[in-house]
Scaffold this motif. Structure first.
Motif, PDB file in Angstrom:
ATOM      1  N   GLN A 185       0.831  -1.207   0.000  1.00 22.64           N
ATOM      2  CA  GLN A 185       0.000   0.000   0.000  1.00 22.64           C
ATOM      3  C   GLN A 185       0.867   1.258   0.000  1.00 22.64           C
ATOM      4  OE1 GLN A 185      -2.517   0.352   3.475  1.00 22.64           O
ATOM      5  NE2 GLN A 185      -3.044   2.470   3.040  1.00 22.64           N
ATOM      6  N   ILE A 186       1.906   1.260   0.829  1.00 23.48           N
ATOM      7  CA  ILE A 186       2.797   2.420   0.911  1.00 23.48           C
ATOM      8  C   ILE A 186       3.543   2.622  -0.406  1.00 23.48           C
ATOM      9  CG2 ILE A 186       4.840   3.350   2.083  1.00 23.48           C
ATOM     10  CD1 ILE A 186       3.857   1.782   4.594  1.00 23.48           C
ATOM     11  N   ALA A 187       3.970   1.525  -1.015  1.00 20.35           N
ATOM     12  CA  ALA A 187       4.657   1.616  -2.303  1.00 20.35           C
ATOM     13  C   ALA A 187       3.732   2.214  -3.362  1.00 20.35           C
ATOM     14  CB  ALA A 187       5.142   0.238  -2.736  1.00 20.35           C
ATOM     15  N   ASN A 188       2.463   1.824  -3.336  1.00 15.12           N
ATOM     16  CA  ASN A 188       1.497   2.346  -4.306  1.00 15.12           C
ATOM     17  C   ASN A 188       1.246   3.835  -4.114  1.00 15.12           C
ATOM     18  OD1 ASN A 188       1.169  -0.136  -5.572  1.00 15.12           O
ATOM     19  ND2 ASN A 188      -0.578  -0.726  -4.301  1.00 15.12           N
ATOM     20  N   GLU A 189       1.550   4.337  -2.924  1.00 14.58           N
ATOM     21  CA  GLU A 189       1.420   5.777  -2.652  1.00 14.58           C
ATOM     22  C   GLU A 189       2.695   6.532  -3.020  1.00 14.58           C
ATOM     23  OE1 GLU A 189       0.350   5.808   1.456  1.00 14.58           O
ATOM     24  OE2 GLU A 189      -1.671   5.043   1.085  1.00 14.58           O
ATOM     25  N   GLU A 190       3.650   5.829  -3.613  1.00 14.36           N
ATOM     26  CA  GLU A 190       4.897   6.401  -4.138  1.00 14.36           C
ATOM     27  C   GLU A 190       5.827   6.927  -3.052  1.00 14.36           C
ATOM     28  OE1 GLU A 190       3.890   9.179  -7.272  1.00 14.36           O
ATOM     29  OE2 GLU A 190       3.552   7.544  -8.674  1.00 14.36           O
ATOM     30  N   GLN A 191       5.809   6.281  -1.900  1.00 13.44           N
ATOM     31  CA  GLN A 191       6.844   6.520  -0.896  1.00 13.44           C
ATOM     32  C   GLN A 191       8.125   5.850  -1.388  1.00 13.44           C
ATOM     33  OE1 GLN A 191       7.227   8.019   2.380  1.00 13.44           O
ATOM     34  NE2 GLN A 191       9.328   7.419   1.895  1.00 13.44           N
ATOM     35  N   SER A 192       9.218   6.579  -1.414  1.00 12.64           N
ATOM     36  CA  SER A 192      10.498   5.997  -1.850  1.00 12.64           C
ATOM     37  C   SER A 192      10.946   4.971  -0.815  1.00 12.64           C
ATOM     38  CB  SER A 192      11.558   7.086  -1.976  1.00 12.64           C
ATOM     39  OG  SER A 192      11.126   8.120  -2.823  1.00 12.64           O
ATOM     40  N   MET A 193      11.170   3.732  -1.266  1.00 12.72           N
ATOM     41  CA  MET A 193      11.601   2.672  -0.357  1.00 12.72           C
ATOM     42  C   MET A 193      12.706   1.850  -0.984  1.00 12.72           C
ATOM     43  SD  MET A 193       8.232   1.167   1.617  1.00 12.72           S
ATOM     44  CE  MET A 193       7.322   0.644   0.148  1.00 12.72           C
ATOM     45  N   ILE A 194      13.568   1.331  -0.116  1.00 17.06           N
ATOM     46  CA  ILE A 194      14.597   0.370  -0.505  1.00 17.06           C
ATOM     47  C   ILE A 194      14.444  -0.812   0.442  1.00 17.06           C
ATOM     48  CG2 ILE A 194      17.057  -0.054  -0.857  1.00 17.06           C
ATOM     49  CD1 ILE A 194      17.373   3.040  -1.044  1.00 17.06           C
ATOM     50  N   ILE A 195      14.181  -1.990  -0.115  1.00 21.88           N
ATOM     51  CA  ILE A 195      13.836  -3.152   0.703  1.00 21.88           C
ATOM     52  C   ILE A 195      14.763  -4.314   0.398  1.00 21.88           C
ATOM     53  CG2 ILE A 195      12.009  -4.783   1.332  1.00 21.88           C
ATOM     54  CD1 ILE A 195       9.951  -2.782   0.267  1.00 21.88           C
ATOM     55  N   VAL A 196      15.354  -4.879   1.439  1.00 22.16           N
ATOM     56  CA  VAL A 196      16.039  -6.167   1.330  1.00 22.16           C
ATOM     57  C   VAL A 196      15.035  -7.231   1.754  1.00 22.16           C
ATOM     58  CG1 VAL A 196      17.857  -7.642   2.273  1.00 22.16           C
ATOM     59  CG2 VAL A 196      18.351  -5.255   1.743  1.00 22.16           C
ATOM     60  N   THR A 197      14.793  -8.206   0.898  1.00 23.07           N
ATOM     61  CA  THR A 197      13.814  -9.242   1.240  1.00 23.07           C
ATOM     62  C   THR A 197      14.211 -10.584   0.650  1.00 23.07           C
ATOM     63  OG1 THR A 197      11.447  -9.820   1.194  1.00 23.07           O
ATOM     64  CG2 THR A 197      12.348  -8.797  -0.779  1.00 23.07           C
ATOM     65  N   HIS A 198      13.675 -11.634   1.253  1.00 25.72           N
ATOM     66  CA  HIS A 198      13.854 -12.995   0.749  1.00 25.72           C
ATOM     67  C   HIS A 198      12.602 -13.463   0.008  1.00 25.72           C
ATOM     68  CE1 HIS A 198      11.624 -13.308   4.492  1.00 25.72           C
ATOM     69  NE2 HIS A 198      11.116 -14.429   4.036  1.00 25.72           N
ATOM     70  N   ASN A 199      11.543 -12.674   0.054  1.00 24.24           N
ATOM     71  CA  ASN A 199      10.243 -13.085  -0.474  1.00 24.24           C
ATOM     72  C   ASN A 199      10.119 -12.659  -1.939  1.00 24.24           C
ATOM     73  OD1 ASN A 199       7.418 -13.162  -1.145  1.00 24.24           O
ATOM     74  ND2 ASN A 199       6.970 -13.348   1.040  1.00 24.24           N
ATOM     75  N   MET A 200      10.296 -13.607  -2.854  1.00 25.22           N
ATOM     76  CA  MET A 200      10.293 -13.288  -4.277  1.00 25.22           C
ATOM     77  C   MET A 200       8.910 -12.891  -4.788  1.00 25.22           C
ATOM     78  SD  MET A 200      13.392 -13.466  -5.440  1.00 25.22           S
ATOM     79  CE  MET A 200      13.810 -12.720  -3.870  1.00 25.22           C
ATOM     80  N   ALA A 201       7.859 -13.497  -4.258  1.00 24.36           N
ATOM     81  CA  ALA A 201       6.500 -13.143  -4.695  1.00 24.36           C
ATOM     82  C   ALA A 201       6.196 -11.698  -4.330  1.00 24.36           C
ATOM     83  CB  ALA A 201       5.481 -14.091  -4.064  1.00 24.36           C
ATOM     84  N   PHE A 202       6.582 -11.298  -3.138  1.00 24.01           N
ATOM     85  CA  PHE A 202       6.402  -9.912  -2.706  1.00 24.01           C
ATOM     86  C   PHE A 202       7.245  -8.970  -3.554  1.00 24.01           C
ATOM     87  CE2 PHE A 202       8.122  -6.538   0.181  1.00 24.01           C
ATOM     88  CZ  PHE A 202       7.002  -5.728   0.161  1.00 24.01           C
TER      89      PHE A 202
END
Length: 247
Positions: A185-202
């Motif tokens: 939801q936050i990404a869709n609001e165009e908040q700049s984010m940098i995420i390290v994740t293991h979840n490929m579907a996400f």
């Protein structure tokens, strides 16, 4: 725009970052992936000066920070006021209620009055689906709820960028889903984010840009569709392993 150029970081005889350069566009979500020990967490922690590369340049808009020289506390605090970091372990204040946790930064750092900070904190808790938890304490929350409070606390600081280092790795799948929905939801609001994740579907849903790191080097830096449709065998093998495609 936030970008880094020729970052180098060593731990003993291990090269955690090997001449890494990358740009992180505004109003987009950049997702960093890679195998364990690849350097992805070192990279994102370097963006908030939790790790200090021995050399390279850190650019934030027109600011140029030469990392081969001593970086003073004023410069570091200046970057941290424009960014927020969300960790695996939530880092909530146990002696403060959920509402007070979200209010604390705006009052102490942004110098907002308590009434204004409280109003916004209530709005942010509603945003992350925790309006009813305002008066409880962190020990009364599930892991997923605590992480959503940590995200609300970051949003309360109105950062230009939010950095998230494996924000759901300690959660079981149902609790992880709660957090990932909020981040989407936050990404869709165009908040700049940098995420390290293991979840490929996400990653496939949330990312505008993918960075793949291995052995301290960037092997892919580009659009999400290109990453998941690549013919690079190393990346194909990695995606297959992370999604159990070939089990």
């Amino acid at each position: 725009m936030l970008r880094v150029e020729n970052l180098n970081k060593t731990f003993g005889d291990k090269k955690a970052l090997n001449n890494i350069s990358a740009a992180f566009p505004e109003k987009q979500t950049t997702v960093i992936v890679g195998p364990s020990g690849s350097g992805k967490s070192t990279l994102i922690r370097s963006l908030n000066f939790l790790e200090r590369p021995e050399s390279g340049h850190y650019y934030f808009d027109d600011q140029d920070i030469d990392l081969s020289k001593r970086v003073d506390n004023k410069t570091i605090l200046g970057v941290r006021r424009r960014t927020e970091m969300v960790f695996q372990g939530y880092n909530l204040f146990p002696h403060l209620s959920v509402l007070q946790n979200v209010m604390e930064g705006p009052i102490q750092v942004l110098k907002k009055n308590k009434r204004e900070a409280a109003e916004e904190a209530h709005e942010l808790l509603a945003k992350v689906g925790l309006a009813e938890k305002a008066d409880v304490y962190p020990t009364q929350l599930s892991g997923g709820q605590a992480q959503r409070v940590a995200i609300a606390r970051s949003l309360a600081m109105h950062p230009e960028y939010i950095f998230l280092d494996e924000p759901t790795s300690a959660l079981d799948p149902e609790l992880e889903l709660e957090v990932l929905k909020v981040l989407l939801q936050i990404a869709n609001e165009e908040q700049s984010m940098i995420i390290v994740t293991h979840n490929m579907a996400f990653a496939q849903q949330v990312a505008n840009k993918m960075i793949f790191v291995e052995d301290g080097q960037i092997l892919f830096d580009g659009p999400v569709k290109e990453f998941f449709n690549t013919d690079n065998q190393r990346i194909v093998d990695f995606i297959s392993a992370m999604t159990f495609k070939n089990i």
